[in-house]
Scaffold this motif. Structure first.
Motif, PDB file in Angstrom:
ATOM      1  N   ILE A 179       0.830  -1.350   0.186  1.00 21.00           N
ATOM      2  CA  ILE A 179       0.068  -0.132   0.112  1.00 21.00           C
ATOM      3  C   ILE A 179       0.925   1.420   0.051  1.00 21.00           C
ATOM      4  O   ILE A 179       0.381   2.155  -0.757  1.00 21.00           O
ATOM      5  CB  ILE A 179      -0.982  -0.016   1.240  1.00 21.00           C
ATOM      6  CG1 ILE A 179      -1.992  -1.012   1.056  1.00 21.00           C
ATOM      7  CG2 ILE A 179      -1.493   1.250   1.660  1.00 21.00           C
ATOM      8  CD1 ILE A 179      -2.983  -1.319   2.122  1.00 21.00           C
ATOM      9  N   ASP A 180       2.026   1.046   0.792  1.00 22.02           N
ATOM     10  CA  ASP A 180       2.825   2.462   0.952  1.00 22.02           C
ATOM     11  C   ASP A 180       3.536   2.519  -0.467  1.00 22.02           C
ATOM     12  O   ASP A 180       3.639   3.862  -0.700  1.00 22.02           O
ATOM     13  CB  ASP A 180       3.901   2.098   1.844  1.00 22.02           C
ATOM     14  CG  ASP A 180       3.406   2.268   3.179  1.00 22.02           C
ATOM     15  OD1 ASP A 180       2.272   2.880   3.690  1.00 22.02           O
ATOM     16  OD2 ASP A 180       4.110   1.951   4.360  1.00 22.02           O
TER      17      ASP A 180
ATOM     18  N   GLU B  42      -3.199   4.214  -8.279  1.00 17.74           N
ATOM     19  CA  GLU B  42      -4.652   4.049  -7.491  1.00 17.74           C
ATOM     20  C   GLU B  42      -5.172   2.660  -7.372  1.00 17.74           C
ATOM     21  O   GLU B  42      -5.538   2.311  -6.505  1.00 17.74           O
ATOM     22  CB  GLU B  42      -5.526   5.077  -8.319  1.00 17.74           C
ATOM     23  CG  GLU B  42      -6.801   5.256  -7.422  1.00 17.74           C
ATOM     24  CD  GLU B  42      -7.672   6.387  -8.214  1.00 17.74           C
ATOM     25  OE1 GLU B  42      -8.873   6.158  -8.043  1.00 17.74           O
ATOM     26  OE2 GLU B  42      -7.121   7.288  -8.555  1.00 17.74           O
ATOM     27  N   LYS B  43      -5.098   1.983  -8.758  1.00 19.54           N
ATOM     28  CA  LYS B  43      -5.629   0.753  -8.802  1.00 19.54           C
ATOM     29  C   LYS B  43      -5.053  -0.231  -7.770  1.00 19.54           C
ATOM     30  O   LYS B  43      -5.779  -1.039  -7.187  1.00 19.54           O
ATOM     31  CB  LYS B  43      -5.309   0.062 -10.444  1.00 19.54           C
ATOM     32  CG  LYS B  43      -5.944  -1.013 -10.745  1.00 19.54           C
ATOM     33  CD  LYS B  43      -5.917  -1.453 -12.000  1.00 19.54           C
ATOM     34  CE  LYS B  43      -6.273  -2.949 -12.221  1.00 19.54           C
ATOM     35  NZ  LYS B  43      -5.966  -3.270 -13.864  1.00 19.54           N
ATOM     36  N   ALA B  44      -3.676  -0.287  -7.833  1.00 22.91           N
ATOM     37  CA  ALA B  44      -3.002  -1.187  -6.931  1.00 22.91           C
ATOM     38  C   ALA B  44      -3.284  -0.959  -5.304  1.00 22.91           C
ATOM     39  O   ALA B  44      -3.344  -1.661  -4.765  1.00 22.91           O
ATOM     40  CB  ALA B  44      -1.341  -1.131  -7.088  1.00 22.91           C
ATOM     41  N   PHE B  45      -3.372   0.469  -5.130  1.00 19.54           N
ATOM     42  CA  PHE B  45      -3.761   0.840  -3.698  1.00 19.54           C
ATOM     43  C   PHE B  45      -5.071   0.384  -3.155  1.00 19.54           C
ATOM     44  O   PHE B  45      -5.508  -0.125  -2.441  1.00 19.54           O
ATOM     45  CB  PHE B  45      -3.861   2.471  -3.767  1.00 19.54           C
ATOM     46  CG  PHE B  45      -4.405   2.812  -2.373  1.00 19.54           C
ATOM     47  CD1 PHE B  45      -3.695   2.920  -1.119  1.00 19.54           C
ATOM     48  CD2 PHE B  45      -5.744   3.373  -2.352  1.00 19.54           C
ATOM     49  CE1 PHE B  45      -4.258   3.200   0.140  1.00 19.54           C
ATOM     50  CE2 PHE B  45      -6.215   3.736  -0.983  1.00 19.54           C
ATOM     51  CZ  PHE B  45      -5.642   3.780  -0.010  1.00 19.54           C
ATOM     52  N   HIS B  46      -6.246   0.392  -4.265  1.00 18.03           N
ATOM     53  CA  HIS B  46      -7.333  -0.138  -3.832  1.00 18.03           C
ATOM     54  C   HIS B  46      -7.605  -1.591  -3.709  1.00 18.03           C
ATOM     55  O   HIS B  46      -8.131  -2.056  -2.891  1.00 18.03           O
ATOM     56  CB  HIS B  46      -8.565   0.271  -5.096  1.00 18.03           C
ATOM     57  CG  HIS B  46      -8.905   1.738  -5.028  1.00 18.03           C
ATOM     58  ND1 HIS B  46      -9.493   2.301  -3.793  1.00 18.03           N
ATOM     59  CD2 HIS B  46      -8.674   2.783  -5.709  1.00 18.03           C
ATOM     60  CE1 HIS B  46      -9.863   3.678  -3.968  1.00 18.03           C
ATOM     61  NE2 HIS B  46      -9.220   3.964  -4.943  1.00 18.03           N
ATOM     62  N   LEU B  47      -6.678  -2.328  -4.435  1.00 11.29           N
ATOM     63  CA  LEU B  47      -6.639  -3.817  -4.573  1.00 11.29           C
ATOM     64  C   LEU B  47      -6.021  -4.202  -3.221  1.00 11.29           C
ATOM     65  O   LEU B  47      -6.640  -4.979  -2.585  1.00 11.29           O
ATOM     66  CB  LEU B  47      -5.688  -4.316  -5.868  1.00 11.29           C
ATOM     67  CG  LEU B  47      -5.429  -5.667  -5.513  1.00 11.29           C
ATOM     68  CD1 LEU B  47      -6.707  -6.601  -6.012  1.00 11.29           C
ATOM     69  CD2 LEU B  47      -4.436  -6.213  -6.743  1.00 11.29           C
ATOM     70  N   TYR B  48      -4.865  -3.640  -2.792  1.00 11.83           N
ATOM     71  CA  TYR B  48      -4.382  -4.000  -1.794  1.00 11.83           C
ATOM     72  C   TYR B  48      -5.172  -3.574  -0.333  1.00 11.83           C
ATOM     73  O   TYR B  48      -5.075  -4.358   0.825  1.00 11.83           O
ATOM     74  CB  TYR B  48      -2.996  -3.437  -1.403  1.00 11.83           C
ATOM     75  CG  TYR B  48      -2.000  -3.793  -2.467  1.00 11.83           C
ATOM     76  CD1 TYR B  48      -1.894  -5.270  -2.908  1.00 11.83           C
ATOM     77  CD2 TYR B  48      -0.932  -2.970  -3.357  1.00 11.83           C
ATOM     78  CE1 TYR B  48      -1.261  -5.759  -4.006  1.00 11.83           C
ATOM     79  CE2 TYR B  48      -0.250  -3.529  -4.386  1.00 11.83           C
ATOM     80  CZ  TYR B  48      -0.303  -4.835  -4.604  1.00 11.83           C
ATOM     81  OH  TYR B  48       0.673  -5.392  -5.683  1.00 11.83           O
TER      82      TYR B  48
END
Length: 80
Positions: free
Chosen positions: A52-53, A61-67
């Protein structure tokens, strides 16, 4: 927990005086399973926080929401 432990099965094992070792083994297995699940959950939580960091640093943004979604689900499962 990955395994299902029946309280009834445990009481049956404890109730049989000649099978005290079996009851003790079952109890040890339950505690070990709980401990390992806790360790795995904590490790995955730490991994997700790093991911997330990194996603925030990279403005992904896509990776953030996934994690973040996985982390929320992990915490909800832990609170049950």
């Amino acid at each position: 927990m990955d395994k299902y432990y029946s309280y009834t099965d445990f009481l049956k094992a404890v109730g049989q005086s000649k099978k005290v070792d079996e009851a003790e083994k079952l109890l040890n297995e339950i505690y070990l399973d709980l401990f390992l699940n806790h360790i795995q959950r904590k490790h995955r939580e730490e991994q997700l926080m790093v991911l997330i960091d990194r996603a925030l640093d990279e403005k992904d943004e896509k990776a953030f929401h996934l994690y973040a979604t996985e982390l929320v689900a992990l915490n909800q499962d832990a609170s049950k």
